[in-house]
Motif scaffolding. Structure first.
Motif, PDB file in Angstrom:
ATOM      1  N   TYR A 106       5.890   3.188   1.404  1.00 29.11           N
ATOM      2  CA  TYR A 106       5.068   2.010   1.157  1.00 29.11           C
ATOM      3  C   TYR A 106       5.000   1.168   2.421  1.00 29.11           C
ATOM      4  O   TYR A 106       5.919   1.150   3.225  1.00 29.11           O
ATOM      5  CB  TYR A 106       5.669   1.172   0.031  1.00 29.11           C
ATOM      6  N   LYS A 126      -0.493   3.421  -8.620  1.00 27.11           N
ATOM      7  CA  LYS A 126      -1.213   2.936  -7.436  1.00 27.11           C
ATOM      8  C   LYS A 126      -1.127   3.963  -6.315  1.00 27.11           C
ATOM      9  O   LYS A 126      -0.036   4.346  -5.912  1.00 27.11           O
ATOM     10  CB  LYS A 126      -0.588   1.625  -6.981  1.00 27.11           C
ATOM     11  N   HIS A 161       3.691  -2.856   4.009  1.00 25.29           N
ATOM     12  CA  HIS A 161       3.376  -4.242   3.663  1.00 25.29           C
ATOM     13  C   HIS A 161       3.044  -5.001   4.930  1.00 25.29           C
ATOM     14  O   HIS A 161       3.354  -4.557   6.040  1.00 25.29           O
ATOM     15  CB  HIS A 161       4.564  -4.897   2.959  1.00 25.29           C
ATOM     16  N   ARG A 173      -3.469   3.875  -3.309  1.00 26.18           N
ATOM     17  CA  ARG A 173      -4.497   3.506  -2.350  1.00 26.18           C
ATOM     18  C   ARG A 173      -4.080   3.800  -0.939  1.00 26.18           C
ATOM     19  O   ARG A 173      -2.953   3.676  -0.584  1.00 26.18           O
ATOM     20  CB  ARG A 173      -4.801   2.013  -2.440  1.00 26.18           C
ATOM     21  N   ARG A 178       0.854  -1.183   0.000  1.00 28.75           N
ATOM     22  CA  ARG A 178       0.000   0.000   0.000  1.00 28.75           C
ATOM     23  C   ARG A 178       0.890   1.233   0.000  1.00 28.75           C
ATOM     24  O   ARG A 178       1.853   1.309   0.762  1.00 28.75           O
ATOM     25  CB  ARG A 178      -0.868   0.031   1.262  1.00 28.75           C
ATOM     26  N   LYS A 179       0.537   2.201  -0.836  1.00 32.49           N
ATOM     27  CA  LYS A 179       1.296   3.445  -0.870  1.00 32.49           C
ATOM     28  C   LYS A 179       0.766   4.367   0.217  1.00 32.49           C
ATOM     29  O   LYS A 179      -0.446   4.508   0.380  1.00 32.49           O
ATOM     30  CB  LYS A 179       1.146   4.110  -2.236  1.00 32.49           C
ATOM     31  N   THR A 180       1.677   4.971   0.969  1.00 35.90           N
ATOM     32  CA  THR A 180       1.301   5.941   1.992  1.00 35.90           C
ATOM     33  C   THR A 180       1.966   7.269   1.651  1.00 35.90           C
ATOM     34  O   THR A 180       2.736   7.352   0.690  1.00 35.90           O
ATOM     35  CB  THR A 180       1.763   5.476   3.387  1.00 35.90           C
TER      36      THR A 180
END
Length: 66
Positions: free
Chosen positions: A21, A64, A23, A66, A15-17
């Motif tokens: 990222y 991406k 995991h 999200r 998930r990109k923050t």
């Protein structure tokens, strides 16, 4: 120029923050009875991806967010 494809396997796992990222850690799916409570507790939640792996993730997840 053609559209960039997202690596679908990576999209499911990362998930990109705003800061990078995240995991999920491994070893939390099954055979949990023999694992110590402390070990299972420390595997909870999402953790940051190592800085050395971020350039590879940027290539796999071009759009991406999200």
């Amino acid at each position: 120029m053609p559209k960039l494809k997202t690596n679908s396997g990576a999209a499911k796992r990362f998930r990109k923050t705003s800061s990078g990222y995240k995991h999920r850690k491994a070893n939390r799916n099954h055979i949990l009875t023999k694992k110590a409570t402390k070990r299972k507790r420390q595997l909870r939640g999402f953790h940051d991806v190592a800085a050395a792996d971020v350039p590879r993730l940027r290539r796999m997840l071009p759009t991406k967010a999200r």
